[in-house]
Scaffold this motif. Structure first.
Motif, PDB file in Angstrom:
ATOM      1  N   VAL A  66       0.826  -1.211   0.000  1.00 48.56           N
ATOM      2  CA  VAL A  66       0.000   0.000   0.000  1.00 48.56           C
ATOM      3  C   VAL A  66       0.860   1.260   0.000  1.00 48.56           C
ATOM      4  N   PHE A  67       0.574   2.122  -0.960  1.00 45.70           N
ATOM      5  CA  PHE A  67       1.211   3.439  -1.076  1.00 45.70           C
ATOM      6  C   PHE A  67       0.095   4.478  -1.124  1.00 45.70           C
ATOM      7  N   TRP A  68       0.474   5.767  -1.236  1.00 38.96           N
ATOM      8  CA  TRP A  68      -0.506   6.835  -1.394  1.00 38.96           C
ATOM      9  C   TRP A  68      -0.132   7.684  -2.605  1.00 38.96           C
ATOM     10  N   GLY A  69      -1.120   8.082  -3.362  1.00 39.20           N
ATOM     11  CA  GLY A  69      -0.871   8.936  -4.522  1.00 39.20           C
ATOM     12  C   GLY A  69      -0.552  10.365  -4.137  1.00 39.20           C
ATOM     13  N   ASP A  70      -0.980  10.748  -2.941  1.00 36.17           N
ATOM     14  CA  ASP A  70      -0.585  12.058  -2.426  1.00 36.17           C
ATOM     15  C   ASP A  70      -0.842  12.086  -0.927  1.00 36.17           C
ATOM     16  N   GLU A  71      -0.233  13.043  -0.274  1.00 38.19           N
ATOM     17  CA  GLU A  71      -0.370  13.120   1.178  1.00 38.19           C
ATOM     18  C   GLU A  71      -0.141  14.564   1.618  1.00 38.19           C
ATOM     19  N   ARG A  72      -0.806  14.907   2.696  1.00 41.11           N
ATOM     20  CA  ARG A  72      -0.546  16.225   3.262  1.00 41.11           C
ATOM     21  C   ARG A  72       0.632  16.108   4.220  1.00 41.11           C
ATOM     22  N   PRO A 166       3.826  23.249  -2.309  1.00 38.02           N
ATOM     23  CA  PRO A 166       3.927  24.183  -1.176  1.00 38.02           C
ATOM     24  C   PRO A 166       2.578  24.425  -0.500  1.00 38.02           C
ATOM     25  N   ALA A 167       2.652  24.801   0.754  1.00 39.60           N
ATOM     26  CA  ALA A 167       1.428  25.157   1.490  1.00 39.60           C
ATOM     27  C   ALA A 167       0.766  26.340   0.781  1.00 39.60           C
ATOM     28  N   ALA A 168      -0.566  26.381   0.890  1.00 35.54           N
ATOM     29  CA  ALA A 168      -1.297  27.497   0.245  1.00 35.54           C
ATOM     30  C   ALA A 168      -2.404  27.941   1.198  1.00 35.54           C
ATOM     31  N   GLY A 169      -2.211  29.111   1.775  1.00 32.03           N
ATOM     32  CA  GLY A 169      -3.208  29.588   2.732  1.00 32.03           C
ATOM     33  C   GLY A 169      -3.272  28.631   3.908  1.00 32.03           C
ATOM     34  N   GLU A 171      -4.122  25.587   3.664  1.00 37.70           N
ATOM     35  CA  GLU A 171      -3.817  24.230   3.186  1.00 37.70           C
ATOM     36  C   GLU A 171      -2.363  23.885   3.514  1.00 37.70           C
ATOM     37  N   PRO A 172      -2.110  22.724   4.122  1.00 38.78           N
ATOM     38  CA  PRO A 172      -0.716  22.342   4.410  1.00 38.78           C
ATOM     39  C   PRO A 172       0.042  22.009   3.125  1.00 38.78           C
ATOM     40  N   ALA A 173       1.347  21.997   3.210  1.00 37.25           N
ATOM     41  CA  ALA A 173       2.166  21.521   2.087  1.00 37.25           C
ATOM     42  C   ALA A 173       1.821  20.051   1.852  1.00 37.25           C
ATOM     43  N   ARG A 174       2.114  19.585   0.620  1.00 36.67           N
ATOM     44  CA  ARG A 174       1.763  18.214   0.264  1.00 36.67           C
ATOM     45  C   ARG A 174       2.879  17.576  -0.536  1.00 36.67           C
ATOM     46  N   VAL A 175       2.685  16.270  -0.761  1.00 33.98           N
ATOM     47  CA  VAL A 175       3.552  15.494  -1.640  1.00 33.98           C
ATOM     48  C   VAL A 175       2.622  14.790  -2.615  1.00 33.98           C
ATOM     49  N   THR A 176       2.978  14.745  -3.882  1.00 33.44           N
ATOM     50  CA  THR A 176       2.073  14.116  -4.864  1.00 33.44           C
ATOM     51  C   THR A 176       2.837  13.278  -5.881  1.00 33.44           C
ATOM     52  N   PHE A 177       2.204  12.199  -6.328  1.00 29.60           N
ATOM     53  CA  PHE A 177       2.674  11.503  -7.529  1.00 29.60           C
ATOM     54  C   PHE A 177       2.612  12.504  -8.677  1.00 29.60           C
TER      55      PHE A 177
END
Ligand code: 6PG
Length: 265
Positions: A66-72, A166-169, A171-177
């Motif tokens: 199990v992986f994630w396509g994106d995460e905060r 990057p964080a936006a307002g 919204e926290p920063a994220r990581v994405t495929f």
């Protein structure tokens, strides 16, 4: 392929069937089932169903990775964490070995987390672009998917497998495929429900092509069009535009995304 279903419950059951079928196919071909879970709230019911009969017993959980396509970029204990939702509703409810769970390190700054996650992918898949068996995706009302947002630099990332957002307002920063990684999957499955997604869905499937404005348009897997599981509410704009088969079961031409020349016709 676009399947219009009654509601989120029906979408979740269909997605659970696809999850189980794809896992069985991978295992039958002699490999672990490598799946990337999506974020947001839509997969909540899917996770509950996969952890329950009949689906729970259909999966060889020791042969699932199990992986994630994106995460905060938040701690896994944070309610905004995509991993948190999956852990509570699914991963702690099934006999999945803990070493088969590959989380993004949400405690790190986004760029470090992205580099570390890509290294984890390379450890698991090797140095060639990974081929996931299944990548689950949602759709934002702004037509983003994963954490690929309109007009973001990540849309142009064609080399890296994982990018920092990057964080936006608030919204926290994220990581994405990135788009190349997603498009290299054997199977990509979108789950979209609710009237608030209807406009975005129409733009992605039937509107004019503008991948900066509607990032989900870029999801064109090399091994075949995505599977769209969509409820009646989210499909309402497509229906108004006359783009659904009379029985509402899906697009007029199953197996392909609606081309932009149909928009409004
Ligand atoms: C995220 C998701 C994101 C999500 C869509 C839909 O981490 O936010 O990956 O792409 O899938 O925004 O979110 P909902 O399912 O909450 O509508």
């Amino acid at each position: 392929m676009i399947k219009i279903l009654k509601d989120l419950e029906a979408i979740s059951s269909e997605a659970a069937d696809i999850f189980c079928d794809t896992a069985a196919e991978a295992n039958a071909e002699g490999r672990d089932f490598r799946v990337a879970l999506s974020g947001g709230s839509t997969p909540r019911r899917l996770y509950e169903q996969l952890a329950s009969p009949p689906w729970r017993e259909q999966v060889q959980w020791n042969r699932v990775q199990v992986f994630w396509g994106d995460e905060r970029c938040v701690p896994v204990t944070d309610s905004r964490s995509n991993a948190n939702l999956a852990e509570q509703l699914l991963l702690r409810q099934v006999p999945l070995p803990r070493e088969n769970i590959h989380r993004v390190c949400g405690d790190l700054p986004a760029e470090q987390a992205a580099l570390k996650y890509e290294a984890r992918l390379r450890e698991h898949f090797g140095e060639r672009l990974p081929i996931f068996d299944l990548i689950l995706l949602g759709l934002g009302s702004d037509a983003h998917t994963a954490s690929l947002f309109p007009y973001s630099t990540t849309l142009g990332e064609m080399e890296r497998w994982v990018a920092a957002v990057p964080a936006a307002g608030a919204e926290p920063a994220r990581v994405t495929f990135t788009i190349p990684l997603i498009n290299h999957a054997r199977r990509v499955l979108f789950m979209v429900h609710g009237a608030e997604k209807a406009e975005a869905l129409w733009h992605v499937l039937a509107g004019e092509t503008d991948v900066q404005k509607y990032p989900a348009q870029s999801i064109r897997p090399v091994q075949g069009a995505p599977i769209w599981l969509v409820d009646q509410a989210a499909a309402s704009r497509l229906r108004q535009a006359g783009l659904l088969a009379p029985d509402g079961a899906g697009s007029r031409r199953p197996g392909d995304q609606l081309s932009s020349d149909r928009s409004g016709k």
